[in-house]
Design an enzyme around this catalytic site. Structure first.
Site, PDB file in Angstrom:
ATOM      1  N   CYS A  39       0.839  -1.195   0.000  1.00  0.00           N
ATOM      2  CA  CYS A  39       0.000   0.000   0.000  1.00  0.00           C
ATOM      3  C   CYS A  39       0.873   1.244   0.000  1.00  0.00           C
ATOM      4  O   CYS A  39       2.004   1.239   0.508  1.00  0.00           O
ATOM      5  CB  CYS A  39      -0.911  -0.006   1.230  1.00  0.00           C
ATOM      6  SG  CYS A  39      -2.073   1.378   1.303  1.00  0.00           S
ATOM      7  N   ASP A  41       0.481   3.754   1.767  1.00  0.00           N
ATOM      8  CA  ASP A  41       0.478   4.346   3.111  1.00  0.00           C
ATOM      9  C   ASP A  41       1.910   4.556   3.608  1.00  0.00           C
ATOM     10  O   ASP A  41       2.725   3.628   3.600  1.00  0.00           O
ATOM     11  CB  ASP A  41      -0.285   3.420   4.063  1.00  0.00           C
ATOM     12  CG  ASP A  41      -0.632   4.086   5.390  1.00  0.00           C
ATOM     13  OD1 ASP A  41       0.306   4.523   6.089  1.00  0.00           O
ATOM     14  OD2 ASP A  41      -1.821   4.160   5.723  1.00  0.00           O
ATOM     15  N   ARG A  43       3.076   4.769   6.417  1.00  0.00           N
ATOM     16  CA  ARG A  43       3.428   4.078   7.670  1.00  0.00           C
ATOM     17  C   ARG A  43       3.866   2.631   7.433  1.00  0.00           C
ATOM     18  O   ARG A  43       4.135   1.909   8.407  1.00  0.00           O
ATOM     19  CB  ARG A  43       2.223   4.097   8.621  1.00  0.00           C
ATOM     20  CG  ARG A  43       1.761   5.496   9.009  1.00  0.00           C
ATOM     21  CD  ARG A  43       0.412   5.457   9.693  1.00  0.00           C
ATOM     22  NE  ARG A  43      -0.643   5.019   8.766  1.00  0.00           N
ATOM     23  CZ  ARG A  43      -1.915   4.831   9.124  1.00  0.00           C
ATOM     24  NH1 ARG A  43      -2.281   5.025  10.384  1.00  0.00           N
ATOM     25  NH2 ARG A  43      -2.805   4.435   8.222  1.00  0.00           N
ATOM     26  N   HIS A  95      -2.281  -3.909   5.035  1.00  0.00           N
ATOM     27  CA  HIS A  95      -2.113  -3.539   6.440  1.00  0.00           C
ATOM     28  C   HIS A  95      -3.470  -3.269   7.073  1.00  0.00           C
ATOM     29  O   HIS A  95      -4.400  -2.798   6.416  1.00  0.00           O
ATOM     30  CB  HIS A  95      -1.192  -2.321   6.594  1.00  0.00           C
ATOM     31  CG  HIS A  95      -1.739  -1.055   6.030  1.00  0.00           C
ATOM     32  ND1 HIS A  95      -2.378  -0.106   6.790  1.00  0.00           N
ATOM     33  CD2 HIS A  95      -1.745  -0.574   4.764  1.00  0.00           C
ATOM     34  CE1 HIS A  95      -2.757   0.909   6.024  1.00  0.00           C
ATOM     35  NE2 HIS A  95      -2.377   0.649   4.787  1.00  0.00           N
ATOM     36  N   CYS A  98      -6.230  -0.026   6.797  1.00  0.00           N
ATOM     37  CA  CYS A  98      -6.001   0.570   5.473  1.00  0.00           C
ATOM     38  C   CYS A  98      -7.134   1.539   5.137  1.00  0.00           C
ATOM     39  O   CYS A  98      -8.314   1.167   5.160  1.00  0.00           O
ATOM     40  CB  CYS A  98      -5.931  -0.537   4.425  1.00  0.00           C
ATOM     41  SG  CYS A  98      -5.772   0.060   2.733  1.00  0.00           S
TER      42      CYS A  98
END
Length: 213
Positions: A39, A41, A43, A95, A98
């Site tokens: 992803c 993202d 993080r 994750h 999400c």
């Protein structure tokens, strides 16, 4: 931006102190054994999570870690990783928490990305009987995992991976889900290393999400 440039210089200097040949070696050869499809993202950084150095993992990221058969970007990455770099392991890594998955579950509009997230919506609809009877937190975690499982199947069914298996190339596909709260990756048990395994592994993985009454 100046802070980022300063951080970059400090990092480069530290790497040279620790290994004077690091950048020379990195510039001359890229030999990763792993392709990470994850992803976007911020993080979920692939290298840090796996403890690998630059050059050891090839990375493709997009919103909600999707592998769509009409997405030439993702397919080109897979093709280059498999055919040119000869990676041996492909990991699809989602994750928990999400944003794309949560927006899909909650029916939230996020803009242009709504069109991309239709693929997650398709996963939700396809497995709604396995989701509807769960509590909201359970639905969120389950759909994050189901989405990874579906994308692992999509990777395994690409002509790139199918052709690699047909010629006997060593290649496996795996699915993980990463926990933002504890930093741990969960193996979803959907590893595939030959075409005959794909359907059976996929069906077995979904059995862990029983249908509601």
């Amino acid at each position: 931006m100046q802070t980022l440039l300063a951080n970059n210089r400090a990092w480069a200097a530290r790497m040279v102190r620790e290994d004077p040949d690091f950048f020379t070696r990195l510039a001359n050869q890229q030999t990763p054994k792993f392709l990470w499809i994850g992803c976007s993202d911020s993080r979920v950084p692939a290298n840090q999570i796996t403890g690998l150095d630059p050059g050891e993992i090839f990375v493709h990221r997009n919103v909600a870690n999707l592998v769509v058969h009409s997405d030439l970007n993702a397919l080109s990455v897979i093709q280059y990783a498999v055919d040119a770099l000869k990676v041996e392991q492909i990991m699809v890594v989602g994750h928990y928490g999400c944003g794309g998955v949560l927006a899909t579950l909650r029916g939230m509009r996020v803009g242009l990305a709504d069109n991309w997230l239709r693929h997650v919506h398709d996963v939700k609809v396809r497995h709604r009987r396995r989701l509807d009877h769960l509590t909201v937190p359970e639905q969120e975690d389950a759909l994050c995992e189901m989405n990874v499982i579906e994308q692992v199947g999509n990777v395994a069914l690409t002509n790139v991976v199918q052709d690699a298996w047909a010629r006997g190339q060593k290649l496996s596909v795996h699915g993980w889900c990463y926990g933002l709260k504890d930093g741990l990756a969960k193996d979803l048990g959907v590893s595939m290393s030959q075409p005959g395994e794909v359907l059976g592994v996929f069906r077995h993985a979904l059995k862990r999400y029983p249908r509601g009454g």
